[in-house]
Design a protein around this motif. Structure first.
Motif, mmCIF file in Angstrom:
data_model
loop_
_atom_site.group_PDB
_atom_site.id
_atom_site.type_symbol
_atom_site.label_atom_id
_atom_site.label_comp_id
_atom_site.label_asym_id
_atom_site.label_seq_id
_atom_site.Cartn_x
_atom_site.Cartn_y
_atom_site.Cartn_z
ATOM 1 N N UNK A 439 -18.370 -1.782 -11.391
ATOM 2 C CA UNK A 439 -18.286 -1.199 -10.053
ATOM 3 C C UNK A 439 -16.807 -0.949 -9.766
ATOM 4 N N UNK A 440 -16.277 0.119 -10.362
ATOM 5 C CA UNK A 440 -14.846 0.345 -10.317
ATOM 6 C C UNK A 440 -14.363 0.798 -8.941
ATOM 7 N N UNK A 441 -15.242 1.422 -8.160
ATOM 8 C CA UNK A 441 -14.862 1.783 -6.796
ATOM 9 C C UNK A 441 -14.565 0.532 -5.984
ATOM 10 N N UNK A 442 -15.461 -0.478 -6.106
ATOM 11 C CA UNK A 442 -15.260 -1.748 -5.406
ATOM 12 C C UNK A 442 -14.018 -2.471 -5.943
ATOM 13 N N UNK A 443 -13.845 -2.451 -7.255
ATOM 14 C CA UNK A 443 -12.692 -3.116 -7.853
ATOM 15 C C UNK A 443 -11.381 -2.483 -7.381
ATOM 16 N N UNK A 444 -11.358 -1.157 -7.325
ATOM 17 C CA UNK A 444 -10.145 -0.482 -6.854
ATOM 18 C C UNK A 444 -9.872 -0.790 -5.396
ATOM 19 N N UNK A 445 -10.931 -0.859 -4.583
ATOM 20 C CA UNK A 445 -10.746 -1.157 -3.160
ATOM 21 C C UNK A 445 -10.152 -2.554 -2.968
ATOM 22 N N UNK A 446 -10.625 -3.518 -3.765
ATOM 23 C CA UNK A 446 -10.088 -4.876 -3.673
ATOM 24 C C UNK A 446 -8.641 -4.915 -4.140
ATOM 25 N N UNK A 447 -8.341 -4.177 -5.185
ATOM 26 C CA UNK A 447 -6.955 -4.121 -5.654
ATOM 27 C C UNK A 447 -6.061 -3.496 -4.595
ATOM 28 N N UNK A 448 -6.572 -2.447 -3.923
ATOM 29 C CA UNK A 448 -5.791 -1.806 -2.866
ATOM 30 C C UNK A 448 -5.522 -2.777 -1.718
ATOM 31 N N UNK A 449 -6.523 -3.581 -1.374
ATOM 32 C CA UNK A 449 -6.346 -4.554 -0.298
ATOM 33 C C UNK A 449 -5.259 -5.562 -0.658
ATOM 34 N N UNK A 450 -5.253 -6.017 -1.887
ATOM 35 C CA UNK A 450 -4.225 -6.952 -2.334
ATOM 36 C C UNK A 450 -2.845 -6.292 -2.359
ATOM 37 N N UNK A 451 -2.796 -5.055 -2.848
ATOM 38 C CA UNK A 451 -1.515 -4.350 -2.933
ATOM 39 C C UNK A 451 -0.927 -4.112 -1.552
ATOM 40 N N UNK A 452 -1.802 -3.778 -0.572
ATOM 41 C CA UNK A 452 -1.327 -3.533 0.786
ATOM 42 C C UNK A 452 -0.700 -4.778 1.394
ATOM 43 N N UNK A 453 -1.127 -5.954 0.917
ATOM 44 C CA UNK A 453 -0.574 -7.214 1.406
ATOM 45 C C UNK A 453 0.607 -7.680 0.571
ATOM 46 N N UNK A 454 1.037 -6.852 -0.380
ATOM 47 C CA UNK A 454 2.176 -7.227 -1.204
ATOM 48 C C UNK A 454 1.824 -8.084 -2.395
ATOM 49 N N UNK A 455 0.540 -8.171 -2.730
ATOM 50 C CA UNK A 455 0.102 -8.978 -3.862
ATOM 51 C C UNK A 455 -0.006 -8.068 -5.085
ATOM 52 N N UNK A 456 0.744 -8.348 -6.121
ATOM 53 C CA UNK A 456 0.797 -7.507 -7.314
ATOM 54 C C UNK A 456 -0.273 -7.951 -8.296
ATOM 55 N N UNK A 457 -1.115 -7.029 -8.709
ATOM 56 C CA UNK A 457 -2.128 -7.304 -9.731
ATOM 57 C C UNK A 457 -1.716 -6.590 -11.003
ATOM 58 N N UNK A 458 -1.595 -7.324 -12.090
ATOM 59 C CA UNK A 458 -1.256 -6.746 -13.388
ATOM 60 C C UNK A 458 -2.373 -7.082 -14.357
ATOM 61 N N UNK A 459 -3.046 -6.071 -14.854
ATOM 62 C CA UNK A 459 -4.138 -6.271 -15.804
ATOM 63 C C UNK A 459 -3.559 -6.478 -17.199
ATOM 64 N N UNK A 460 -3.760 -7.671 -17.759
ATOM 65 C CA UNK A 460 -3.254 -8.009 -19.088
ATOM 66 C C UNK A 460 -4.348 -8.687 -19.890
ATOM 67 N N UNK A 461 -4.180 -8.814 -21.198
ATOM 68 C CA UNK A 461 -5.204 -9.501 -22.001
ATOM 69 C C UNK A 461 -5.428 -10.936 -21.571
ATOM 70 N N UNK A 462 -4.416 -11.593 -21.061
ATOM 71 C CA UNK A 462 -4.579 -12.985 -20.617
ATOM 72 C C UNK A 462 -4.545 -13.037 -19.107
ATOM 73 N N UNK A 463 -5.382 -13.868 -18.526
ATOM 74 C CA UNK A 463 -5.446 -13.978 -17.074
ATOM 75 C C UNK A 463 -4.772 -15.256 -16.627
ATOM 76 N N UNK A 464 -3.720 -15.074 -15.772
ATOM 77 C CA UNK A 464 -3.070 -16.255 -15.234
ATOM 78 C C UNK A 464 -2.331 -15.882 -13.960
ATOM 79 N N UNK A 465 -2.198 -16.832 -13.052
ATOM 80 C CA UNK A 465 -1.468 -16.606 -11.808
ATOM 81 C C UNK A 465 0.013 -16.789 -12.053
#
Length: 476
Positions: A439-465
């Motif tokens: 559901x890439x529309x939903x995924x993009x919307x969530x990423x946009x919400x995070x980005x608008x708050x200054x939260x950077x999402x980087x898609x990488x092979x490993x997942x970590x905060x």
């Protein structure tokens, strides 16, 4: 011209493509504007903002940009509004064109190069219709002129609909003068109480679809580079434009078709029956024009945008933080700002199919860089780059003190408020689930919400905060 090619998603081919222009160093852009019988709502404002950003980007890369956005100033809804008030249609249309200009100016939208009105182009419309009749693509029936869809085999290419399928699902024919239910009106008769113009086929007025084709032909040429508008215009409006213009001119009508998606309000379709139509001028009493603009840009233009108070408040907080960073840098020399080049990463993001989400992510990074820079000269350079980059989005256009006062006057929340770590983790988890479900529309919307708050999402092979405001996510 820049060596970095702009890529846009072409609705006709269904893929992202390098922008192709008829002439080197020159680009033509036409966007379907409003039918002016009422005030503009946020659904009308979204394409105006999006294509304003595109026009700003094009002017970075091309020596000559010719941008036209029309006004439909003759229409049955306009006729009804004029009849209800007992006034000529131009009284209605002039009123709402003026209001539209005021509202769009408040959103920081630059005026296009051309704003053609349908009523000023009757000779061009009549000439186009006559050409279609002469070439056997249109016919006259009971005072109407209709386009013969069967004469154009490629009909349906834009909307991905086959004429046979459309005919199979057609309702009972309500216009007996049509040879086929798919045929559309180019000219229709007017009675004594309706606006009309003299034509070879009698007193009447044009059909909706032929109007844009005629205005484009008069001002931009037989083939244009980009045609834009809302997704709801793909069929039948833009489909019919392609058919009639291709048949009349015998050449490709448009290289690239760009369409923005819909606007909902609190998850509901915007409609009068729902009572949730949000007029721009009403919102301007609640929020600054820049906050409204940023909210309209907070989701990629091809994804649906859900308008809600949370999203608007986040835009206020973002702008307040950005303006505070500029105010601390004390940058007041607009000439120097205008001479400064935008950040290359912001440019690259916008050249990639107007990826505003990525551009906003970079803007947050530039803001943090500005906040962390202490020395005067580097701080001034960082501030100028930050503001020049924002100008591509039509943001940070005001003096910082005045903008902050305006934002505070619209009850801006604390600009330093950030998402809690728990909220960040919840949104990241929801996004990962949406991606796993494709559901890439939903995924993009969530990423946009995070980005608008200054939260950077980087898609990488490993997942970590990485930090409370930075998160890497598994791309598998």
């Amino acid at each position: 011209m820049s060596t970095d090619t702009i890529q846009l998603y072409n609705s006709l081919t269904g893929r992202k493509e390098p922008l192709k222009t008829e002439l080197p160093g020159r680009v033509t852009l036409y966007v379907c504007g409003p039918t002016v019988y009422n005030f503009a709502h946020i659904g009308n404002a979204r394409p105006a903002v999006i294509f304003d950003v595109l026009a700003r980007l094009l002017r970075q890369d091309y020596r000559c940009v010719l941008y036209a956005r029309n006004f439909t100033d003759v229409d049955d809804k306009i006729n009804a509004a004029a009849a209800a008030e007992g006034v000529p249609i131009h009284t209605i249309t002039n009123r709402y064109i003026k209001a539209y200009h005021q509202d769009m100016h408040a959103l920081g939208i630059e005026a296009p190069d051309l704003e053609p009105r349908v009523t000023e182009h009757m000779p061009a419309i009549i000439e186009l219709i006559q050409t279609l009749i002469d070439r056997g693509y249109a016919y006259i029936a009971e005072g109407h002129v209709l386009f013969d869809v069967s004469s154009y085999p490629a009909y349906g290419a834009l909307s991905k609909r086959k004429p046979d399928d459309m005919l199979a699902g057609a309702r009972v024919e309500v216009a007996p003068y049509k040879q086929s239910p798919l045929d559309f009106v180019l000219w229709k008769p007017s009675n004594a109480d309706q606006p009309g113009w003299e034509s070879p086929w009698g007193w009447g007025r044009p059909g909706w679809h032929v109007e844009c084709s005629a205005m484009i032909g008069k001002h931009l040429g037989k083939t244009i580079d980009i045609h834009g508008g809302g997704q709801d215009l793909i069929f039948p409006h833009h489909e019919n434009e392609i058919a009639q213009s291709t048949c009349a001119n015998g050449v490709l009508y448009c290289h690239t078709w760009v369409h923005n998606s819909f606007v909902t309000v609190d998850g509901q379709k915007m409609s009068k029956s729902q009572g949730n139509v949000r007029l721009v001028r009403d919102l301007l009493t609640e929020a600054s024009g820049e906050a409204i603009r940023l909210t309209l840009l907070s989701t990629h233009y091809r994804n649906p945008l859900d308008w809600n108070d949370q999203r608007l408040n986040q835009s206020r907080r973002t702008l307040a933080r950005w303006y505070k960073a500029l105010a601390r840098a004390e940058i007041h020399q607009r000439a120097a700002w205008n001479d400064t080049k935008p950040d290359t990463q912001v440019l690259a993001a916008l050249r990639d199919d107007l990826n505003v989400s990525r551009a906003l992510k970079r803007m947050h990074e530039l803001c943090r860089l500005l906040e962390q820079t202490e020395a005067n000269e580097p701080k001034e350079k960082a501030a100028l780059t930050f503001r020049a980059s924002a100008s591509l989005l039509g943001l940070l256009q005001q003096p910082a003190p005045a903008a902050l006062h305006n934002l505070q006057g619209n009850t801006v929340e604390n600009a330093e408020t950030k998402l809690s770590p728990e909220r960040i983790e919840a949104l990241v988890r929801l996004r990962q689930e949406a991606r796993q479900q494709r559901n890439f529309v939903r995924a993009d919307a969530l990423r946009d919400e995070l980005a608008a708050a200054g939260v950077v999402i980087e898609d990488t092979p490993a997942s970590r905060a990485l930090s409370p405001q930075t998160h890497k996510e598994n791309s598998g």
